[in-house]
Motif scaffolding. Structure first.
Motif: not given
Length: 352
Positions: A287-289, A238-240, A293-296, A244-248
């Motif tokens: 999330l990768l699935a 939920p946090f991520l 594409t920009n989560l590290h 991500r929804a606000a800052r794609p």
């Protein structure tokens, strides 16, 4: 001594994510509207001036400071007053690097001290780090007559926003410029907004919403030291997703928790580390699935070195521990800050 000095207000601090009009007090780290959104303890901790600093230029050969703190926490059991309520001065060297120049410890709730004296003549830029574990009411800088001071703003670069626990709060640095956000800011040449909250940093969704208010170059989320596996399972996705929804498009770097330095002989701690990291990696894989594409993900390996000498209490870094953490985090952030941010994840930063 003070009669020959001119006292200067330093304006708004750097390293604070929100503008002056959003704040209740100048040296708060969360905006006024966060008071009713975050846990009460987090709100109180957000009033600590941790990671905030002033930057200025002057030709003075001695620098004095007056500052006032609101709270009584002058010395902690594992942290001296130079860090909890002191100030720490760095100067820009001719080579362009920030180097330590002086510091001052508090003498009470109101303090006056010489930060640096007998300096080489010349105009130069300075950075003054503020108390890590206290509310700062005010600070002014005293300069000899005939010298001047110019406050330096943040420039046009987006900050790195670093959210985490007591470790990011700066516990247990020896002085205020040795917190991890401060070290990273010097190494990266970019402001780092340090949102570390001692005993907290637990991925509440409200914190994701607040982080999303900030236009960041990179978000760093380093919360595992205060989260068990069940809490990671409940809150990480939920946090991520909220952030991500606000800052794609903004890179998000997740940092696995440093290992307790005595975990090698504590099976309970080994099991707790493994469980929480497994849940975090599961969230990342999910999330990768889904197409992220920009989560590290930065693995825990080597965050405090390999010799168990980097902490004061097995958990909180000393200055040595913070430098070692910065050694691991700096190149990853530097890579994410380059123009080509949307590159494939490297082996160091993928679940495995």
């Amino acid at each position: 001594m003070s009669s020959a000095l001119t006292w200067h207000n330093l304006g708004e601090p750097r390293g604070r994510g929100w503008p002056a009009e959003a704040m209740d007090r100048r040296y708060d780290r969360l905006p006024a509207h966060a008071r009713h959104l975050v846990p009460e303890l987090v709100w109180g901790l957000s009033r600590h001036a941790s990671s905030l600093f002033h930057e200025f230029e002057t030709d003075a050969t001695e620098l004095h400071a007056r500052w006032e703190i609101r709270g009584p926490e002058m010395v902690l059991g594992h942290m001296p007053a130079t860090a909890t309520a002191g100030i720490d001065l760095y100067a820009h060297s001719p080579a362009g690097t920030l180097r330590w120049a002086g510091s001052a410890a508090p003498t009470g709730l109101q303090s006056e001290a010489v930060i640096a004296e007998n300096l080489a003549p010349g105009r130069r830029r300075y950075r003054l780090y503020l108390p890590l574990v206290n509310q700062l009411a005010d600070i002014t800088l005293g300069l000899p007559g005939g010298t001047d001071l110019t406050v330096v703003g943040p420039g046009g670069q987006l900050p790195v926003v670093y959210y985490g626990t007591s470790i990011i709060h700066g516990i247990a640095a020896s002085r205020t410029g040795m917190s991890l956000p401060a070290i990273l800011g010097r190494r990266l040449g970019r402001d780092v907004v340090g949102l570390g909250f001692s005993g907290n940093g637990k991925m509440e969704t409200a914190l994701a919403e607040l982080l999303a208010e900030l236009d960041a170059a990179v978000y760093v989320v380093d919360c595992l030291p205060n989260m068990d596996a069940d809490l990671v399972r409940e809150r990480a996705l939920p946090f991520l997703r909220t952030l991500r929804a606000a800052r794609p498009a903004t890179p998000i770097l997740l940092v696995e928790d440093r290992s307790y330095t005595n975990a090698w002989l504590r099976p309970d701690r080994q099991e707790a580390h493994a469980a929480s990291r497994r849940e975090l990696r599961t969230a990342v894989e999910t999330l990768l699935a889904e197409g992220e594409t920009n989560l590290h993900l930065l693995a825990h390996t080597g965050l405090l070195g390999e010799d168990d000498e980097g902490t004061v209490d097995s958990s909180h870094p000393t200055d040595l521990g913070f430098l070692r953490m910065a050694d691991r985090v700096t190149p990853v952030l530097a890579d994410l800050l380059v123009a080509g941010q949307h590159r494939p994840l490297t082996a160091d930063r993928v679940p495995g």
